[in-house]
Structures are given as C-alpha cells and as structure tokens.
Write a protein that holds these residues in place. Structure first.
Motif, PDB file in Angstrom:
ATOM      1  N   ALA A  27     -61.100 -11.103 -42.622  1.00 46.96           N
ATOM      2  CA  ALA A  27     -62.311 -11.414 -41.865  1.00 46.96           C
ATOM      3  C   ALA A  27     -63.014 -10.167 -41.350  1.00 46.96           C
ATOM      4  O   ALA A  27     -64.259 -10.088 -41.367  1.00 46.96           O
ATOM      5  N   GLN A  28     -62.247  -9.178 -40.907  1.00 48.60           N
ATOM      6  CA  GLN A  28     -62.890  -8.005 -40.322  1.00 48.60           C
ATOM      7  C   GLN A  28     -63.549  -7.105 -41.368  1.00 48.60           C
ATOM      8  O   GLN A  28     -64.250  -6.159 -41.025  1.00 48.60           O
TER       9      GLN A  28
ATOM     10  N   PRO B 266     -72.309  -7.349 -41.965  1.00 50.58           N
ATOM     11  CA  PRO B 266     -73.374  -8.155 -41.357  1.00 50.58           C
ATOM     12  C   PRO B 266     -74.205  -8.945 -42.365  1.00 50.58           C
ATOM     13  O   PRO B 266     -74.722 -10.021 -42.038  1.00 50.58           O
ATOM     14  N   ASP B 267     -74.357  -8.428 -43.602  1.00 49.17           N
ATOM     15  CA  ASP B 267     -75.166  -9.143 -44.591  1.00 49.17           C
ATOM     16  C   ASP B 267     -74.368 -10.206 -45.343  1.00 49.17           C
ATOM     17  O   ASP B 267     -74.903 -10.878 -46.222  1.00 49.17           O
TER      18      ASP B 267
ATOM     19  N   GLU C  24     -66.197   0.543 -49.243  1.00 49.66           N
ATOM     20  CA  GLU C  24     -66.825   0.257 -50.542  1.00 49.66           C
ATOM     21  C   GLU C  24     -67.187  -1.225 -50.612  1.00 49.66           C
ATOM     22  O   GLU C  24     -66.389  -2.091 -50.283  1.00 49.66           O
ATOM     23  N   ILE C  25     -68.426  -1.521 -51.053  1.00 45.24           N
ATOM     24  CA  ILE C  25     -68.908  -2.896 -51.163  1.00 45.24           C
ATOM     25  C   ILE C  25     -69.015  -3.274 -52.640  1.00 45.24           C
ATOM     26  O   ILE C  25     -69.524  -2.501 -53.449  1.00 45.24           O
ATOM     27  N   ASP C  26     -68.538  -4.466 -52.978  1.00 41.03           N
ATOM     28  CA  ASP C  26     -68.604  -4.912 -54.371  1.00 41.03           C
ATOM     29  C   ASP C  26     -68.522  -6.434 -54.386  1.00 41.03           C
ATOM     30  O   ASP C  26     -67.858  -7.027 -53.533  1.00 41.03           O
ATOM     31  N   THR C  27     -69.167  -7.060 -55.380  1.00 37.11           N
ATOM     32  CA  THR C  27     -69.118  -8.517 -55.463  1.00 37.11           C
ATOM     33  C   THR C  27     -67.699  -9.040 -55.646  1.00 37.11           C
ATOM     34  O   THR C  27     -67.376 -10.143 -55.206  1.00 37.11           O
ATOM     35  N   ARG C  28     -66.848  -8.249 -56.288  1.00 37.15           N
ATOM     36  CA  ARG C  28     -65.466  -8.722 -56.497  1.00 37.15           C
ATOM     37  C   ARG C  28     -64.743  -8.891 -55.168  1.00 37.15           C
ATOM     38  O   ARG C  28     -63.841  -9.722 -55.056  1.00 37.15           O
ATOM     39  N   PHE C  29     -65.125  -8.129 -54.161  1.00 37.95           N
ATOM     40  CA  PHE C  29     -64.460  -8.244 -52.867  1.00 37.95           C
ATOM     41  C   PHE C  29     -64.808  -9.564 -52.182  1.00 37.95           C
ATOM     42  O   PHE C  29     -63.995 -10.119 -51.448  1.00 37.95           O
ATOM     43  N   SER C  30     -66.029 -10.049 -52.417  1.00 43.66           N
ATOM     44  CA  SER C  30     -66.396 -11.364 -51.875  1.00 43.66           C
ATOM     45  C   SER C  30     -65.514 -12.438 -52.494  1.00 43.66           C
ATOM     46  O   SER C  30     -65.001 -13.325 -51.799  1.00 43.66           O
TER      47      SER C  30
ATOM     48  N   ASP D 266     -68.797 -21.075 -36.724  1.00 51.04           N
ATOM     49  CA  ASP D 266     -67.847 -20.329 -35.906  1.00 51.04           C
ATOM     50  C   ASP D 266     -66.527 -20.123 -36.635  1.00 51.04           C
ATOM     51  O   ASP D 266     -65.491 -19.965 -36.025  1.00 51.04           O
ATOM     52  N   GLY D 267     -66.577 -20.150 -37.983  1.00 52.14           N
ATOM     53  CA  GLY D 267     -65.366 -19.954 -38.766  1.00 52.14           C
ATOM     54  C   GLY D 267     -64.925 -18.507 -38.761  1.00 52.14           C
ATOM     55  O   GLY D 267     -65.614 -17.621 -38.238  1.00 52.14           O
ATOM     56  N   ILE D 268     -63.790 -18.258 -39.369  1.00 51.01           N
ATOM     57  CA  ILE D 268     -63.230 -16.904 -39.396  1.00 51.01           C
ATOM     58  C   ILE D 268     -64.139 -15.943 -40.156  1.00 51.01           C
ATOM     59  O   ILE D 268     -64.186 -14.748 -39.874  1.00 51.01           O
ATOM     60  N   VAL D 269     -64.888 -16.464 -41.161  1.00 46.47           N
ATOM     61  CA  VAL D 269     -65.904 -15.683 -41.860  1.00 46.47           C
ATOM     62  C   VAL D 269     -67.137 -16.567 -42.021  1.00 46.47           C
ATOM     63  O   VAL D 269     -67.071 -17.781 -41.903  1.00 46.47           O
ATOM     64  N   ASP D 270     -68.282 -15.932 -42.305  1.00 47.93           N
ATOM     65  CA  ASP D 270     -69.524 -16.665 -42.549  1.00 47.93           C
ATOM     66  C   ASP D 270     -69.602 -16.950 -44.052  1.00 47.93           C
ATOM     67  O   ASP D 270     -70.066 -16.124 -44.829  1.00 47.93           O
ATOM     68  N   VAL D 271     -69.118 -18.116 -44.450  1.00 48.99           N
ATOM     69  CA  VAL D 271     -69.051 -18.466 -45.865  1.00 48.99           C
ATOM     70  C   VAL D 271     -70.436 -18.591 -46.480  1.00 48.99           C
ATOM     71  O   VAL D 271     -70.681 -18.138 -47.601  1.00 48.99           O
ATOM     72  N   LYS D 272     -71.365 -19.198 -45.765  1.00 52.58           N
ATOM     73  CA  LYS D 272     -72.720 -19.385 -46.284  1.00 52.58           C
ATOM     74  C   LYS D 272     -73.370 -18.045 -46.585  1.00 52.58           C
ATOM     75  O   LYS D 272     -73.947 -17.848 -47.656  1.00 52.58           O
ATOM     76  N   LYS D 273     -73.256 -17.126 -45.663  1.00 55.17           N
ATOM     77  CA  LYS D 273     -73.866 -15.815 -45.860  1.00 55.17           C
ATOM     78  C   LYS D 273     -73.163 -15.059 -46.987  1.00 55.17           C
ATOM     79  O   LYS D 273     -73.797 -14.341 -47.759  1.00 55.17           O
ATOM     80  N   ALA D 274     -71.844 -15.231 -47.098  1.00 59.48           N
ATOM     81  CA  ALA D 274     -71.101 -14.573 -48.167  1.00 59.48           C
ATOM     82  C   ALA D 274     -71.542 -15.080 -49.529  1.00 59.48           C
ATOM     83  O   ALA D 274     -71.711 -14.313 -50.477  1.00 59.48           O
ATOM     84  N   ALA D 275     -71.749 -16.395 -49.640  1.00 59.20           N
ATOM     85  CA  ALA D 275     -72.173 -16.980 -50.906  1.00 59.20           C
ATOM     86  C   ALA D 275     -73.583 -16.541 -51.273  1.00 59.20           C
ATOM     87  O   ALA D 275     -73.871 -16.235 -52.428  1.00 59.20           O
ATOM     88  N   GLU D 276     -74.469 -16.498 -50.295  1.00 60.52           N
ATOM     89  CA  GLU D 276     -75.858 -16.148 -50.568  1.00 60.52           C
ATOM     90  C   GLU D 276     -76.048 -14.656 -50.802  1.00 60.52           C
ATOM     91  O   GLU D 276     -77.087 -14.233 -51.315  1.00 60.52           O
TER      92      GLU D 276
END
Length: 231
Positions: A145-146, A150-151, A161-167, A187-197
């Motif tokens: 989660a950490q 933000p995006d 390092e940011i990569d789609t595979r990490f999502s 209020d989940g452990i991660v923002d799933v909607k934002k991660a998907a989009e």
C-alpha cells in the motif's frame, strides 16, 4: 467416418514435432543445482531475480506433473532427499522476507520489492501455505500500500521506479492476500479505482499488463489512454 474438420485436425496433430516431456522435466529440476554452483555465471547475474525464477520453474513443471510430483521433484514443502541440505522452497521463500520493508526480496538478504513479493505469494499459494504463521499478512499488505503514488500508480520499491507491471503486481498480491478493496471503496488499503485508471499502454507487453490489472480488479470498461507528461 471422420468429418473433414476432424481429418484436418488429425493430420495437423500427426505433423507436430515430438514433445520431449522428460527432457523438459530434467531441465527444470536441474536448474537449481546448476546456478547454485560458485562458478555459475548465470547464478551470479540472476541472483537478484531468483524468486521469480523459482515461481516460473514451479508453474512450468506444474503443466507437466501433478502437484504431488512437483512437490517431490522440486522440494516445494520438503527437501528433495535426505542427503539434500537445501531447505524446502517454502522455507527459502520465508528466508527472503525483508523485515525492514515488509516485502519479499528476490533472494536472501535482498531488499523487498513488489515483483518478488508477488512471486513469493504465488509460490506460497501453489504450496497451499498462505496460512503459514510466518506470513505477516498485515505487514506485507502495508508494504504494498505504501508504494502507491498520488496518481494511482505503484513504485516497485522505495527507490521509486514506476511501471505498469508494478500496478499488476500490487493488485494481484493484495488479491492473493484477500486485502484488495473494491473499486468503489474510498477508504481501502489502496485506491483501486485510481490504480486501474492510471494504467497506460505504450507497447504490447505494457498493454497486456494493463489488461490483466483491470481484470484483477474486475473493471473491464476502463478506457486506455496516454498520460500527458509535464516538465
């Protein structure tokens, strides 16, 4: 009398090259001994990704052998023989756990990383060991989660390092741990909607990762697009 389609299928099968089942089995089961040798070049350059290599080996062999045979041949939950001093794969997986970060590293003594955390959890799932008391579900979940940005994207580890595979790795790992909130939860452990989009495709490999990410969270209607980068 066989139909024209059946005859064509039979002709196709008869023209296929032989499948060397035992050679594939021998190759997979002998890899560990080869790359564990002190003089192994492959072992040295692949030390950091051993966790994923073990996962790939187990899944490949699982296509050829029963779960019991895979356990016996690979030493998944027990050592392969009384003379073998190598610990079981499950014990080795837990030896790769990084208590400082909360994730699993690619090998013993390595920092925790999302890629290897997913591979570790996949190995434990195959071995039916997700209920092992050594698995700190809460701490592993917090490690994942950490790393969300933000995006909505995910970093692989603390280096950023940011990569789609990490999502894909993050959401799949949380799904295995049964910690993945629904896209509607705010209020989940991660923002799933934002991660998907946030998933972006720039190659067929990245596109495939994005599709799998969307499937993990059950959102098949998300439109893919390019992120406009700013200086």
């Amino acid at each position: 009398m066989p139909t024209a389609t059946e005859k064509e299928d039979n002709d196709t099968l008869s023209n296929l090259p032989p499948f060397y089942d035992n050679l594939h089995k021998t190759y997979i089961t002998s890899l560990a001994s080869k790359i564990d040798k002190p003089t192994s070049y492959e072992g040295a350059v692949m030390e950091h990704l051993r966790m994923s290599g073990v996962y790939w080996s187990i899944t490949a062999l699982s296509l050829l052998r029963s779960p019991q045979e895979v356990d016996e041949l690979m030493g998944l939950t027990t050592t392969t023989s009384q003379d073998d001093k190598r610990p079981s794969i499950v014990d080795w997986v837990f030896a790769c756990y990084d208590k400082d970060s909360g994730g699993f590293g690619g090998n013993i003594g390595h920092d925790g990383h999302l890629l290897y955390t997913l591979s570790a959890l996949q190995i434990l799932a195959i071995a039916n060991k997700l209920d092992d008391e050594r698995l700190n579900v809460e701490k592993v979940s917090q490690f994942i989660a950490q790393l969300q940005q933000p995006d909505g994207s995910f970093a692989g580890d603390g280096w950023g390092e940011i990569d789609t595979r990490f999502s894909y790795c993050a959401l799949s790992a949380l799904a295995i741990l049964q910690k993945l909130p629904s896209p509607e939860e705010t209020d989940g452990i991660v923002d799933v909607k934002k991660a998907a989009e946030c998933t972006v495709h720039r190659s067929i490999i990245a596109f495939t990762r994005c599709r799998f990410t969307i499937l993990v969270v059950g959102r098949t209607t998300v439109r893919f697009g390019r992120v406009k980068r700013t200086a």
